[in-house]
Design a protein around this motif. Structure first.
Motif, PDB file in Angstrom:
ATOM      1  N   ASN A  74      76.545  21.006  51.858  1.00  9.48           N
ATOM      2  CA  ASN A  74      75.823  19.957  51.135  1.00  9.48           C
ATOM      3  C   ASN A  74      74.334  20.230  50.987  1.00  9.48           C
ATOM      4  OD1 ASN A  74      78.206  18.593  50.850  1.00  9.48           O
ATOM      5  ND2 ASN A  74      77.808  17.150  52.497  1.00  9.48           N
ATOM      6  N   ILE A  75      73.826  21.226  51.691  1.00 13.04           N
ATOM      7  CA  ILE A  75      72.383  21.500  51.610  1.00 13.04           C
ATOM      8  C   ILE A  75      72.082  22.865  50.982  1.00 13.04           C
ATOM      9  CG2 ILE A  75      71.849  19.972  53.549  1.00 13.04           C
ATOM     10  CD1 ILE A  75      71.427  22.537  55.246  1.00 13.04           C
ATOM     11  N   ILE A  76      73.088  23.468  50.366  1.00 13.13           N
ATOM     12  CA  ILE A  76      72.892  24.768  49.708  1.00 13.13           C
ATOM     13  C   ILE A  76      71.942  24.609  48.527  1.00 13.13           C
ATOM     14  CG2 ILE A  76      74.008  26.553  48.313  1.00 13.13           C
ATOM     15  CD1 ILE A  76      76.558  26.008  49.904  1.00 13.13           C
ATOM     16  N   LYS A  77      70.966  25.483  48.448  1.00 12.91           N
ATOM     17  CA  LYS A  77      70.080  25.531  47.284  1.00 12.91           C
ATOM     18  C   LYS A  77      69.715  26.993  47.057  1.00 12.91           C
ATOM     19  CE  LYS A  77      65.837  23.800  45.260  1.00 12.91           C
ATOM     20  NZ  LYS A  77      64.652  22.949  45.444  1.00 12.91           N
ATOM     21  N   PRO A  78      70.325  27.618  46.042  1.00  8.29           N
ATOM     22  CA  PRO A  78      70.012  29.031  45.795  1.00  8.29           C
ATOM     23  C   PRO A  78      68.557  29.213  45.373  1.00  8.29           C
ATOM     24  CG  PRO A  78      71.863  28.272  44.425  1.00  8.29           C
ATOM     25  CD  PRO A  78      71.281  27.077  45.096  1.00  8.29           C
ATOM     26  N   ASP A  79      68.085  30.421  45.486  1.00  7.44           N
ATOM     27  CA  ASP A  79      66.802  30.776  44.883  1.00  7.44           C
ATOM     28  C   ASP A  79      67.008  30.841  43.376  1.00  7.44           C
ATOM     29  OD1 ASP A  79      65.306  30.972  47.243  1.00  7.44           O
ATOM     30  OD2 ASP A  79      65.986  33.023  47.602  1.00  7.44           O
ATOM     31  N   PRO A  80      65.928  30.818  42.597  1.00 10.23           N
ATOM     32  CA  PRO A  80      66.080  30.880  41.138  1.00 10.23           C
ATOM     33  C   PRO A  80      66.674  32.206  40.672  1.00 10.23           C
ATOM     34  CG  PRO A  80      63.861  30.188  41.739  1.00 10.23           C
ATOM     35  CD  PRO A  80      64.537  30.639  43.001  1.00 10.23           C
ATOM     36  N   PRO A  81      67.377  32.185  39.534  1.00  9.55           N
ATOM     37  CA  PRO A  81      67.845  33.445  38.942  1.00  9.55           C
ATOM     38  C   PRO A  81      66.669  34.380  38.676  1.00  9.55           C
ATOM     39  CG  PRO A  81      68.887  31.568  37.888  1.00  9.55           C
ATOM     40  CD  PRO A  81      67.802  31.027  38.773  1.00  9.55           C
ATOM     41  N   GLU A  82      66.970  35.667  38.554  1.00  8.70           N
ATOM     42  CA  GLU A  82      65.928  36.684  38.397  1.00  8.70           C
ATOM     43  C   GLU A  82      66.111  37.457  37.097  1.00  8.70           C
ATOM     44  OE1 GLU A  82      66.468  39.043  41.920  1.00  8.70           O
ATOM     45  OE2 GLU A  82      65.755  37.439  43.233  1.00  8.70           O
ATOM     46  N   ASP A  83      65.055  38.137  36.700  1.00  8.95           N
ATOM     47  CA  ASP A  83      65.094  39.090  35.592  1.00  8.95           C
ATOM     48  C   ASP A  83      65.608  38.476  34.289  1.00  8.95           C
ATOM     49  OD1 ASP A  83      64.685  41.595  34.462  1.00  8.95           O
ATOM     50  OD2 ASP A  83      66.716  42.283  34.923  1.00  8.95           O
ATOM     51  N   LEU A  84      65.109  37.293  33.936  1.00  5.41           N
ATOM     52  CA  LEU A  84      65.505  36.651  32.684  1.00  5.41           C
ATOM     53  C   LEU A  84      64.939  37.432  31.500  1.00  5.41           C
ATOM     54  CD1 LEU A  84      66.679  34.325  30.999  1.00  5.41           C
ATOM     55  CD2 LEU A  84      64.590  33.022  31.516  1.00  5.41           C
ATOM     56  N   ARG A  85      65.830  37.781  30.565  1.00  7.26           N
ATOM     57  CA  ARG A  85      65.449  38.519  29.368  1.00  7.26           C
ATOM     58  C   ARG A  85      65.875  37.736  28.144  1.00  7.26           C
ATOM     59  NH1 ARG A  85      68.065  40.943  32.987  1.00  7.26           N
ATOM     60  NH2 ARG A  85      70.006  41.299  31.881  1.00  7.26           N
ATOM     61  N   VAL A  86      65.013  37.683  27.138  1.00 10.29           N
ATOM     62  CA  VAL A  86      65.305  36.983  25.883  1.00 10.29           C
ATOM     63  C   VAL A  86      65.174  38.002  24.760  1.00 10.29           C
ATOM     64  CG1 VAL A  86      64.637  35.086  24.364  1.00 10.29           C
ATOM     65  CG2 VAL A  86      64.365  34.842  26.849  1.00 10.29           C
ATOM     66  N   SER A  87      66.244  38.153  23.973  1.00  6.09           N
ATOM     67  CA  SER A  87      66.257  39.174  22.915  1.00  6.09           C
ATOM     68  C   SER A  87      66.726  38.580  21.597  1.00  6.09           C
ATOM     69  CB  SER A  87      67.215  40.307  23.284  1.00  6.09           C
ATOM     70  OG  SER A  87      66.952  40.815  24.557  1.00  6.09           O
ATOM     71  N   PRO A  88      66.134  39.042  20.497  1.00  7.07           N
ATOM     72  CA  PRO A  88      66.669  38.653  19.186  1.00  7.07           C
ATOM     73  C   PRO A  88      68.000  39.363  18.952  1.00  7.07           C
ATOM     74  CG  PRO A  88      64.877  40.221  18.935  1.00  7.07           C
ATOM     75  CD  PRO A  88      64.978  39.921  20.403  1.00  7.07           C
ATOM     76  N   ILE A  89      68.843  38.765  18.143  1.00  4.40           N
ATOM     77  CA  ILE A  89      70.119  39.374  17.778  1.00  4.40           C
ATOM     78  C   ILE A  89      69.991  39.844  16.330  1.00  4.40           C
ATOM     79  CG2 ILE A  89      72.608  38.990  17.496  1.00  4.40           C
ATOM     80  CD1 ILE A  89      72.306  36.717  19.599  1.00  4.40           C
ATOM     81  N   PRO A  90      70.100  41.156  16.088  1.00  2.16           N
ATOM     82  CA  PRO A  90      69.899  41.671  14.726  1.00  2.16           C
ATOM     83  C   PRO A  90      70.758  40.932  13.692  1.00  2.16           C
ATOM     84  CG  PRO A  90      70.045  43.479  16.267  1.00  2.16           C
ATOM     85  CD  PRO A  90      70.391  42.235  17.037  1.00  2.16           C
ATOM     86  N   LEU A  96      69.297  33.533  19.847  1.00  2.42           N
ATOM     87  CA  LEU A  96      68.642  34.381  20.846  1.00  2.42           C
ATOM     88  C   LEU A  96      69.663  34.749  21.915  1.00  2.42           C
ATOM     89  CD1 LEU A  96      65.296  32.435  21.362  1.00  2.42           C
ATOM     90  CD2 LEU A  96      65.524  34.758  20.445  1.00  2.42           C
ATOM     91  N   LEU A  97      69.612  35.982  22.384  1.00  2.00           N
ATOM     92  CA  LEU A  97      70.468  36.413  23.480  1.00  2.00           C
ATOM     93  C   LEU A  97      69.686  36.273  24.781  1.00  2.00           C
ATOM     94  CD1 LEU A  97      73.053  37.672  24.621  1.00  2.00           C
ATOM     95  CD2 LEU A  97      72.014  39.923  24.194  1.00  2.00           C
ATOM     96  N   LEU A  98      70.241  35.517  25.726  1.00  2.00           N
ATOM     97  CA  LEU A  98      69.635  35.331  27.047  1.00  2.00           C
ATOM     98  C   LEU A  98      70.472  36.079  28.075  1.00  2.00           C
ATOM     99  CD1 LEU A  98      69.217  31.435  26.884  1.00  2.00           C
ATOM    100  CD2 LEU A  98      67.764  33.199  25.869  1.00  2.00           C
ATOM    101  N   GLU A  99      69.814  36.821  28.957  1.00  2.00           N
ATOM    102  CA  GLU A  99      70.506  37.541  30.034  1.00  2.00           C
ATOM    103  C   GLU A  99      69.678  37.425  31.294  1.00  2.00           C
ATOM    104  OE1 GLU A  99      72.525  41.343  28.181  1.00  2.00           O
ATOM    105  OE2 GLU A  99      70.435  41.143  27.495  1.00  2.00           O
ATOM    106  N   TRP A 100      70.331  37.299  32.452  1.00  2.00           N
ATOM    107  CA  TRP A 100      69.631  37.180  33.727  1.00  2.00           C
ATOM    108  C   TRP A 100      70.524  37.701  34.842  1.00  2.00           C
ATOM    109  CZ3 TRP A 100      71.495  33.174  30.783  1.00  2.00           C
ATOM    110  CH2 TRP A 100      72.557  32.448  31.304  1.00  2.00           C
ATOM    111  N   SER A 101      69.962  37.768  36.044  1.00  6.28           N
ATOM    112  CA  SER A 101      70.696  38.210  37.231  1.00  6.28           C
ATOM    113  C   SER A 101      70.716  37.084  38.256  1.00  6.28           C
ATOM    114  CB  SER A 101      70.001  39.419  37.866  1.00  6.28           C
ATOM    115  OG  SER A 101      69.959  40.489  36.949  1.00  6.28           O
ATOM    116  N   PRO A 102      71.781  37.020  39.081  1.00  2.00           N
ATOM    117  CA  PRO A 102      71.780  36.041  40.178  1.00  2.00           C
ATOM    118  C   PRO A 102      70.610  36.347  41.119  1.00  2.00           C
ATOM    119  CG  PRO A 102      73.926  37.118  39.978  1.00  2.00           C
ATOM    120  CD  PRO A 102      72.975  37.849  39.077  1.00  2.00           C
ATOM    121  N   PRO A 103      70.159  35.373  41.885  1.00  2.00           N
ATOM    122  CA  PRO A 103      69.079  35.663  42.830  1.00  2.00           C
ATOM    123  C   PRO A 103      69.501  36.755  43.817  1.00  2.00           C
ATOM    124  CG  PRO A 103      70.013  33.473  43.218  1.00  2.00           C
ATOM    125  CD  PRO A 103      70.645  34.001  41.976  1.00  2.00           C
TER     126      PRO A 103
END
Length: 180
Positions: A74-90, A96-103
Motif C-alpha cells: 500500500n505504500i509503493i511509490k516508484p521513482d519517475p520513468p526515465e529517458d523520455l523521448r518525443v519524436s515526430p512521425i514522418p 508524436l511518438l513518445l518512448e521512455w524507460s522504467p525507473p
C-alpha cells in the motif's frame, strides 16, 4: 500513541525506529536516510499481516511513541520513468511518438510491471491534459496541434494498482512532423 514532545530545535532529541511483522520485532533499528526518514531491509511484499513501525522520540522533556501499521504494497511509490523521448512521425502532422524507460530503481520490471500516465500541453498553453494508464513504454499521441511544440511528462505506478503514482518524469518537448 503517546503524548507529543517538543520539536523545538533548542531541545535535543533522540529517535528510535523499530519494525515488526506478525508479532516479531525485527532485529536492529531503521537506518537513517534523512532528517525525518529511515530505511529497513529484508521486508516481504504481500505479507498477510501488516508491518508495524514503532517510532519513539526522547528528549529532556520526556518521550513519545507512535505505532504505525501498514501493508508494504500500500505504500509503493516508484521513482519517475526515465529517458523520455518525443519524436515526430514522418508524414503524420498531428502525431508524436513518445518512448521512455522504467525507473532504474524498479526491480525486475519484466516480472513486476508498471503502468503509466502521460501529461502533456502545448507550449503556450498552461492547461495540461492527462491520459492513461497504459501498460507499454511507448505511446503514439494523436490529435496534437500541427507545428506546435508540446511539453510532455510520464508517471509510473505498480501494475496491480498498489501504492501511488510516481512523481512526473523530467519534461521532454517535441513538435509533430511538418512538410519540408
Amino acid at each position: 500513541m503517546g503524548a507529543s514532545i517538543s520539536s523545538s530545535p533548542d531541545v535535543p532529541r533522540w529517535e528510535r525506529v523499530t519494525m515488526k511483522e506478525a508479532g516479531w520485532w525485527q532485529a536492529g533499528e531503521g537506518v537513517r536516510t534523512g532528517p525525518r526518514s529511515c530505511s529497513f531491509g529484508d521486508v516481504q511484499m504481500f505479507s498477510l499481516v501488516p508491518y508495524v513501525v514503532n517510532v519513539t522520540a526522547v528528549n529532556p522533556l520526556g518521550a513519545a511513541s507512535a505505532l504505525l501499521p501498514f501493508l508494504l504494497e500500500n505504500i509503493i511509490k516508484p521513482d519517475p520513468p526515465e529517458d523520455l523521448r518525443v519524436s515526430p512521425i514522418p508524414g503524420e502532422t498531428k502525431k508524436l511518438l513518445l518512448e521512455w524507460s522504467p525507473p532504474g530503481s524498479w526491480p525486475f520490471p519484466e516480472y513486476f510491471p508498471l503502468k503509466y500516465r502521460i501529461r502533456y500541453a502545448r507550449e503556450e498553453d498552461s492547461v495540461t491534459k492527462t491520459i492513461g494508464p497504459y501498460e507499454q513504454t511507448s505511446y503514439t499521441l494523436t490529435g496534437v496541434q500541427p507545428g506546435t511544440l508540446h511539453h510532455i511528462q510520464v508517471a509510473a505506478k505498480d501494475f496491480t494498482d498498489s501504492g501511488e503514482f510516481s512523481a512526473w518524469s523530467l519534461p521532454a518537448w517535441g513538435k509533430p512532423w511538418t512538410e519540408p
